[in-house]
Design a protein around this motif. Structure first.
Motif, PDB file in Angstrom:
ATOM      1  N   ARG A   1      -4.050   8.371  14.807  1.00 29.74           N
ATOM      2  CA  ARG A   1      -4.180   7.247  13.878  1.00 29.74           C
ATOM      3  C   ARG A   1      -3.258   7.466  12.673  1.00 29.74           C
ATOM      4  NH1 ARG A   1     -10.345   5.366  12.690  1.00 29.74           N
ATOM      5  NH2 ARG A   1      -9.919   4.021  10.920  1.00 29.74           N
ATOM      6  N   CYS A   2      -3.205   8.700  12.196  1.00 32.70           N
ATOM      7  CA  CYS A   2      -2.331   9.035  11.053  1.00 32.70           C
ATOM      8  C   CYS A   2      -0.910   9.273  11.562  1.00 32.70           C
ATOM      9  CB  CYS A   2      -2.863  10.293  10.369  1.00 32.70           C
ATOM     10  SG  CYS A   2      -1.713  11.037   9.204  1.00 32.70           S
ATOM     11  N   ILE A   3       0.050   8.709  10.859  1.00 35.91           N
ATOM     12  CA  ILE A   3       1.442   8.882  11.270  1.00 35.91           C
ATOM     13  C   ILE A   3       2.190   9.853  10.356  1.00 35.91           C
ATOM     14  CG2 ILE A   3       1.625   6.648  12.422  1.00 35.91           C
ATOM     15  CD1 ILE A   3       3.093   5.743   9.765  1.00 35.91           C
ATOM     16  N   ARG A   4       1.446  10.542   9.488  1.00 32.49           N
ATOM     17  CA  ARG A   4       2.022  11.586   8.651  1.00 32.49           C
ATOM     18  C   ARG A   4       3.166  11.019   7.816  1.00 32.49           C
ATOM     19  NH1 ARG A   4       2.293  17.837   9.839  1.00 32.49           N
ATOM     20  NH2 ARG A   4       3.426  18.302   7.954  1.00 32.49           N
ATOM     21  N   CYS A   5       2.827  10.115   6.931  1.00 30.53           N
ATOM     22  CA  CYS A   5       3.856   9.453   6.120  1.00 30.53           C
ATOM     23  C   CYS A   5       3.988  10.145   4.759  1.00 30.53           C
ATOM     24  CB  CYS A   5       3.518   7.975   5.950  1.00 30.53           C
ATOM     25  SG  CYS A   5       2.106   7.709   4.874  1.00 30.53           S
ATOM     26  N   SER A   6       4.884   9.658   3.935  1.00 28.60           N
ATOM     27  CA  SER A   6       5.132  10.313   2.644  1.00 28.60           C
ATOM     28  C   SER A   6       4.283   9.711   1.526  1.00 28.60           C
ATOM     29  CB  SER A   6       6.613  10.181   2.271  1.00 28.60           C
ATOM     30  OG  SER A   6       6.935   8.808   2.150  1.00 28.60           O
ATOM     31  N   THR A   7       3.563   8.632   1.823  1.00 27.66           N
ATOM     32  CA  THR A   7       2.813   7.954   0.755  1.00 27.66           C
ATOM     33  C   THR A   7       1.322   8.027   1.031  1.00 27.66           C
ATOM     34  OG1 THR A   7       3.346   5.934   1.950  1.00 27.66           O
ATOM     35  CG2 THR A   7       4.605   6.378  -0.044  1.00 27.66           C
ATOM     36  N   CYS A   8       0.792   9.236   0.963  1.00 24.06           N
ATOM     37  CA  CYS A   8      -0.643   9.433   1.179  1.00 24.06           C
ATOM     38  C   CYS A   8      -1.305   9.664  -0.179  1.00 24.06           C
ATOM     39  CB  CYS A   8      -0.850  10.627   2.103  1.00 24.06           C
ATOM     40  SG  CYS A   8      -2.490  10.726   2.826  1.00 24.06           S
ATOM     41  N   ASP A   9      -0.895  10.740  -0.844  1.00 25.69           N
ATOM     42  CA  ASP A   9      -1.463  11.091  -2.140  1.00 25.69           C
ATOM     43  C   ASP A   9      -1.157   9.980  -3.150  1.00 25.69           C
ATOM     44  OD1 ASP A   9      -2.653  12.639  -4.034  1.00 25.69           O
ATOM     45  OD2 ASP A   9      -1.042  14.124  -4.187  1.00 25.69           O
TER      46      ASP A   9
ATOM     47  N   VAL B   1       8.390  15.388   4.402  1.00 24.69           N
ATOM     48  CA  VAL B   1       7.794  14.043   4.306  1.00 24.69           C
ATOM     49  C   VAL B   1       6.353  14.146   3.803  1.00 24.69           C
ATOM     50  CG1 VAL B   1       7.130  11.987   5.623  1.00 24.69           C
ATOM     51  CG2 VAL B   1       9.274  13.167   6.147  1.00 24.69           C
ATOM     52  N   PHE B   2       5.536  14.917   4.512  1.00 32.63           N
ATOM     53  CA  PHE B   2       4.126  15.087   4.125  1.00 32.63           C
ATOM     54  C   PHE B   2       3.990  16.490   3.518  1.00 32.63           C
ATOM     55  CE2 PHE B   2      -0.298  16.178   4.684  1.00 32.63           C
ATOM     56  CZ  PHE B   2      -0.937  15.032   4.266  1.00 32.63           C
ATOM     57  N   GLN B   3       3.870  16.534   2.200  1.00 32.24           N
ATOM     58  CA  GLN B   3       4.061  17.809   1.503  1.00 32.24           C
ATOM     59  C   GLN B   3       2.772  18.561   1.196  1.00 32.24           C
ATOM     60  OE1 GLN B   3       7.309  18.791  -1.851  1.00 32.24           O
ATOM     61  NE2 GLN B   3       5.597  17.669  -2.667  1.00 32.24           N
TER      62      GLN B   3
ATOM     63  N   ASN C   1       0.840  -1.208   0.000  1.00 32.17           N
ATOM     64  CA  ASN C   1       0.000   0.000   0.000  1.00 32.17           C
ATOM     65  C   ASN C   1       0.872   1.255   0.000  1.00 32.17           C
ATOM     66  OD1 ASN C   1      -2.814  -0.951   2.191  1.00 32.17           O
ATOM     67  ND2 ASN C   1      -2.154  -1.774   0.261  1.00 32.17           N
ATOM     68  N   TRP C   2       2.015   1.151   0.675  1.00 34.45           N
ATOM     69  CA  TRP C   2       2.877   2.324   0.850  1.00 34.45           C
ATOM     70  C   TRP C   2       4.146   2.234   0.004  1.00 34.45           C
ATOM     71  CZ3 TRP C   2       2.329   3.006   6.916  1.00 34.45           C
ATOM     72  CH2 TRP C   2       1.161   3.738   7.157  1.00 34.45           C
ATOM     73  N   SER C   3       4.145   1.334  -0.975  1.00 34.05           N
ATOM     74  CA  SER C   3       5.311   1.220  -1.846  1.00 34.05           C
ATOM     75  C   SER C   3       5.073   2.035  -3.118  1.00 34.05           C
ATOM     76  CB  SER C   3       5.544  -0.254  -2.205  1.00 34.05           C
ATOM     77  OG  SER C   3       6.283  -0.347  -3.399  1.00 34.05           O
TER      78      SER C   3
ATOM     79  N   PRO D   1      -3.232   3.929  -1.097  1.00 37.52           N
ATOM     80  CA  PRO D   1      -4.166   3.617  -0.021  1.00 37.52           C
ATOM     81  C   PRO D   1      -3.456   3.768   1.324  1.00 37.52           C
ATOM     82  CG  PRO D   1      -3.552   1.613  -1.240  1.00 37.52           C
ATOM     83  CD  PRO D   1      -2.715   2.727  -1.777  1.00 37.52           C
ATOM     84  N   CYS D   2      -4.205   4.052   2.378  1.00 46.07           N
ATOM     85  CA  CYS D   2      -3.589   4.205   3.697  1.00 46.07           C
ATOM     86  C   CYS D   2      -3.601   2.871   4.428  1.00 46.07           C
ATOM     87  CB  CYS D   2      -4.325   5.265   4.506  1.00 46.07           C
ATOM     88  SG  CYS D   2      -3.615   5.415   6.162  1.00 46.07           S
ATOM     89  N   LEU D   3      -2.421   2.352   4.676  1.00 43.11           N
ATOM     90  CA  LEU D   3      -2.293   1.035   5.317  1.00 43.11           C
ATOM     91  C   LEU D   3      -2.913   1.012   6.706  1.00 43.11           C
ATOM     92  CD1 LEU D   3      -1.180  -1.834   5.425  1.00 43.11           C
ATOM     93  CD2 LEU D   3       1.077  -0.898   5.889  1.00 43.11           C
ATOM     94  N   VAL D   4      -2.840   2.144   7.419  1.00 44.35           N
ATOM     95  CA  VAL D   4      -3.366   2.158   8.795  1.00 44.35           C
ATOM     96  C   VAL D   4      -4.778   2.764   8.868  1.00 44.35           C
ATOM     97  CG1 VAL D   4      -1.089   2.154   9.857  1.00 44.35           C
ATOM     98  CG2 VAL D   4      -2.143   4.337   9.302  1.00 44.35           C
ATOM     99  N   GLN D   5      -5.406   2.903   7.706  1.00 47.10           N
ATOM    100  CA  GLN D   5      -6.799   3.369   7.612  1.00 47.10           C
ATOM    101  C   GLN D   5      -7.022   4.687   8.348  1.00 47.10           C
ATOM    102  OE1 GLN D   5      -9.437  -0.006   8.326  1.00 47.10           O
ATOM    103  NE2 GLN D   5      -8.933  -0.668   6.269  1.00 47.10           N
ATOM    104  N   ALA D   6      -6.062   5.589   8.162  1.00 47.77           N
ATOM    105  CA  ALA D   6      -6.173   6.899   8.805  1.00 47.77           C
ATOM    106  C   ALA D   6      -6.535   7.993   7.806  1.00 47.77           C
ATOM    107  CB  ALA D   6      -4.851   7.246   9.487  1.00 47.77           C
ATOM    108  N   LYS D   7      -6.632   7.622   6.533  1.00 48.80           N
ATOM    109  CA  LYS D   7      -7.098   8.598   5.544  1.00 48.80           C
ATOM    110  C   LYS D   7      -8.619   8.513   5.515  1.00 48.80           C
ATOM    111  CE  LYS D   7      -5.850   8.050   1.136  1.00 48.80           C
ATOM    112  NZ  LYS D   7      -4.907   8.243   0.005  1.00 48.80           N
ATOM    113  N   SER D   8      -9.272   9.653   5.439  1.00 48.18           N
ATOM    114  CA  SER D   8     -10.732   9.654   5.385  1.00 48.18           C
ATOM    115  C   SER D   8     -11.154   9.313   3.964  1.00 48.18           C
ATOM    116  CB  SER D   8     -11.267  11.022   5.783  1.00 48.18           C
ATOM    117  OG  SER D   8     -10.810  11.378   7.057  1.00 48.18           O
TER     118      SER D   8
ATOM    119  N   GLY E   1      -8.409  15.755   4.699  1.00 49.27           N
ATOM    120  CA  GLY E   1      -9.204  14.724   5.376  1.00 49.27           C
ATOM    121  C   GLY E   1      -8.332  13.558   5.821  1.00 49.27           C
ATOM    122  N   ILE E   2      -7.525  13.803   6.838  1.00 49.00           N
ATOM    123  CA  ILE E   2      -6.726  12.719   7.413  1.00 49.00           C
ATOM    124  C   ILE E   2      -6.932  12.732   8.926  1.00 49.00           C
ATOM    125  CG2 ILE E   2      -4.983  12.639   5.585  1.00 49.00           C
ATOM    126  CD1 ILE E   2      -3.136  14.321   7.298  1.00 49.00           C
ATOM    127  N   MET E   3      -6.821  11.569   9.565  1.00 50.44           N
ATOM    128  CA  MET E   3      -7.134  11.479  10.998  1.00 50.44           C
ATOM    129  C   MET E   3      -5.859  11.670  11.814  1.00 50.44           C
ATOM    130  SD  MET E   3      -9.797   8.352  10.717  1.00 50.44           S
ATOM    131  CE  MET E   3     -10.577   8.124   9.127  1.00 50.44           C
TER     132      MET E   3
END
Ligand SMILES: Cc1cc2nc3c(=O)[nH]c(=O)nc-3n(C[C@H](O)[C@H](O)[C@H](O)COP(=O)(O)OP(=O)(O)OC[C@H]3O[C@@H](n4cnc5c(N)ncnc54)[C@H](O)[C@@H]3O)c2cc1C
Ligand code: SF4
Length: 520
Positions: free
Chosen positions: A190-198, A318-320, A44-46, A201-208, A178-180
């Motif tokens: 819940r959201c860890i503010r990673c670089s692979t959002c846009d 990281v989160f741009q 999901n985050w690759s 898919p969010c692996l930890v289901q923290a994207k709304s 819209g992120i948690m």
């Protein structure tokens, strides 16, 4: 044949949100989704798996207007494209609902006003956990109260850029997202503010997204059923032609049929139009609900560019996606036409660049480029042209014809951004040369998003008051049918220049209220 009160076709921003709205009513609701759940796995985050290998992308071939093959960048899954979106959740501006004069023509008025949608924007912002700061955006439309959550903070490089833009008189603002994310209590966030959002898919289901926020919650109600791998191939009507009597579904290699008092199409603007065009019958020879011949026409997808500004200093963000600029949305003192919206994509990396990057200057490695770039996303409004349209070929495959229009504002927007970038503060390490590019070269790389980039698709089944020029009425019910509604991005009469998802969600909530009134 199983019968329901409501069938919803598609579980994305429109369909998923509507399902959430209707679920507590006790109505028997069937969700039909052609895709499956996106598997939860490290890929999901690759960026390699997602962007380079297209692991989760739709495996489908369409045609463009010249008959060339087109591999659409779209996703068929529970939650639709919101599983992959950047979750930048904007309201349209108040003025976008009226007629707006552009350099390339006129953006038509909507049959509803901003005030009609405003309460539903508020409901959608709460539902999708939007983080933002009201009033910072110079064209923020009026709202009842603050965003439900505080804005997502800038990392140092973007904070510096924001200050540099502000020092030039611009009014940069925090992108509503819209992120948690809970920055006050990171250990609980819940959201860890990673670089692979846009785009991921969010692996930890923290994207709304519509699966996490709407479909999963709707399914907690025993009256809601979801069928995945269920592709709706056709809608059939009764003998009068006024009512959808059967929803024909291909699932597990077999054909199944379902019926409902109300059928809601929400398959995305391109697939919804294709579905109606496929559903011809003696009463609807041009396609269902298409006496006006507008179904499939007026396709819009925005004029979008990625602009990489490559400086000598690295960009460690990281989160741009936290910063936006709307100062040129409706023009500037020397240019009285709209230009559009400036924001960011998720931080680009080597694999994402390899998947479709701007052409590189020789000698640059993709890795070096990505580590030194600020990666802007620019959006300008494209105008509804009846010849920009979805049709079907002889085999029923989708054909997407599109000739870009209204491009001058976009060119000027790019220029405005480049000018603003030149006005940044002097770098302590490289002096003024820093912002003239790596190796002292002035370097801006612009890539226009090609036709296959259908992320912002809209407009193909427009709503309006006149059945001669629109397919849907003001409540998004087909003029020609008593029980057919459309709640995805198809209904837009104009595309404005901010991301479309919040407007699709808000409208689905609005239509949901109409359906609750209708069905008691
Ligand atoms: C990479 C990316 C980034 C984006 N970032 C943003 C952003 O930051 N902000 C924003 O506002 N927007 C963003 N968007 C756009 C946003 O995701 C869409 O506007 C929104 O999801 C559209 O909602 P929809 O309901 O019209 O369609 P979708 O969300 O696409 O949902 C349509 C659903 O219908 C299903 N379906 C299709 N055909 C059939 C059929 N025949 N039978 C059954 N089911 C069917 C599909 O599988 C899908 O689940 C982004 C999109 C992408 C791809
Ligand atoms: S930034 Fe947050 S919401 Fe987005 S993918 Fe990462 S963890 Fe999920």
């Amino acid at each position: 044949m199983d019968r329901y009160d409501v069938i919803i076709i598609g579980t994305g921003a429109g369909g998923g949100t509507l399902a959430w709205k209707l679920a507590p009513s006790g109505l028997r609701i069937l969700l039909l989704e052609r895709g499956d759940y996106v598997p939860r796995e490290l890929d999901n985050w690759s960026t390699r798996a997602v962007n380079l290998e297209g692991k989760y992308a739709a495996k489908e071939e369409w045609r463009d207007g010249d008959g060339e093959s087109l591999h659409p960048h779209t996703n068929y899954c529970v939650g639709g494209n919101t599983k992959f979106y950047g979750a930048a959740l904007f309201r349209l501006r108040r003025e976008d609902f009226g007629e707006v004069k552009h350099h390339g023509g006129v953006s038509p008025a909507w049959p509803i006003s901003y005030d009609d949608l405003a309460p539903y924007y508020g409901e959608a912002e709460r539902l999708y956990h939007v983080h933002g700061q009201r009033g910072e955006d110079p064209f923020d439309p009026p709202a009842d109260g603050p965003y439900p959550h505080p804005p997502v903070s800038h990392e140092p490089r973007l904070q510096q850029l924001s200050e540099d833009f502000a020092a030039q008189g611009l009014r940069p603002f925090h992108t509503p997202l819209g992120i948690m994310l809970d920055e006050a209590a990171p250990q609980r966030s819940r959201c860890i503010r990673c670089s692979t959002c846009d785009g991921h898919p969010c692996l930890v289901q923290a994207k709304s997204d519509a699966q996490v926020v709407c479909v999963d919650r709707a399914l907690e109600h025993p009256n809601v059923t979801l069928l995945t791998g269920a592709t709706v191939s056709r809608l059939e009507t009764d003998a009068t032609g006024r009512s959808v009597s059967q929803v024909v579904v291909e699932r597990n290699g077999a054909t199944e049929r379902f019926a409902a008092d109300v059928v809601v199409v929400s398959a995305g603007a391109i697939n919804s139009a294709a579905l109606l065009l496929r559903s011809t019958s003696p009463k609807h020879p041009r396609g269902l609900a298409n006496g006006s011949d507008v179904v499939g026409r007026h396709y819009m997808g925005h004029i979008n560019s990625v602009l990489m500004a490559v400086s000598q200093c690295p960009n460690p963000t990281v989160f741009q996606k936290t910063l936006s600029v709307n100062d040129f949305y409706y023009g500037s003192p020397e240019w009285s036409f709209p230009m559009g919206h400036i924001s960011f994509v998720g931080k680009l990396d080597r694999d994402t660049l390899r998947a479709g990057a701007p052409k590189l200057a020789p000698g640059f490695t993709l890795d070096l480029m990505a580590k030194h770039s600020l990666d802007f996303w620019l959006t300008s409004e494209d105008l509804p042209d009846p010849e920009n349209r979805v049709t079907l070929d002889r085999d029923g495959r989708i054909v997407l014809r599109y000739r870009p229009n209204n491009e001058e504002g976009h060119r000027r927007l790019v220029h405005k951004l480049e000018e603003a970038m030149k006005g940044q503060r002097r770098c302590a390490v490289h002096g003024d040369a820093c912002h003239q590019g790596l190796f002292s070269r002035n370097l801006y790389l612009q890539q226009r998003i090609p036709l296959a980039g259908v992320a912002h698709q809209n407009g193909t089944i427009r709503f309006g008051r006149d059945p001669k020029t629109s397919a849907l009425d003001v409540d998004c019910k087909a003029h020609e049918l008593d029980n057919l509604y459309v709640v995805d991005g198809s209904f837009f009469p104009s595309s404005a220049a901010v991301n479309p998802a919040l407007t699709i969600m808000a409208n689905a909530l609005r239509v949901g209220d109409r359906l609750l009134e209708r069905l008691g």
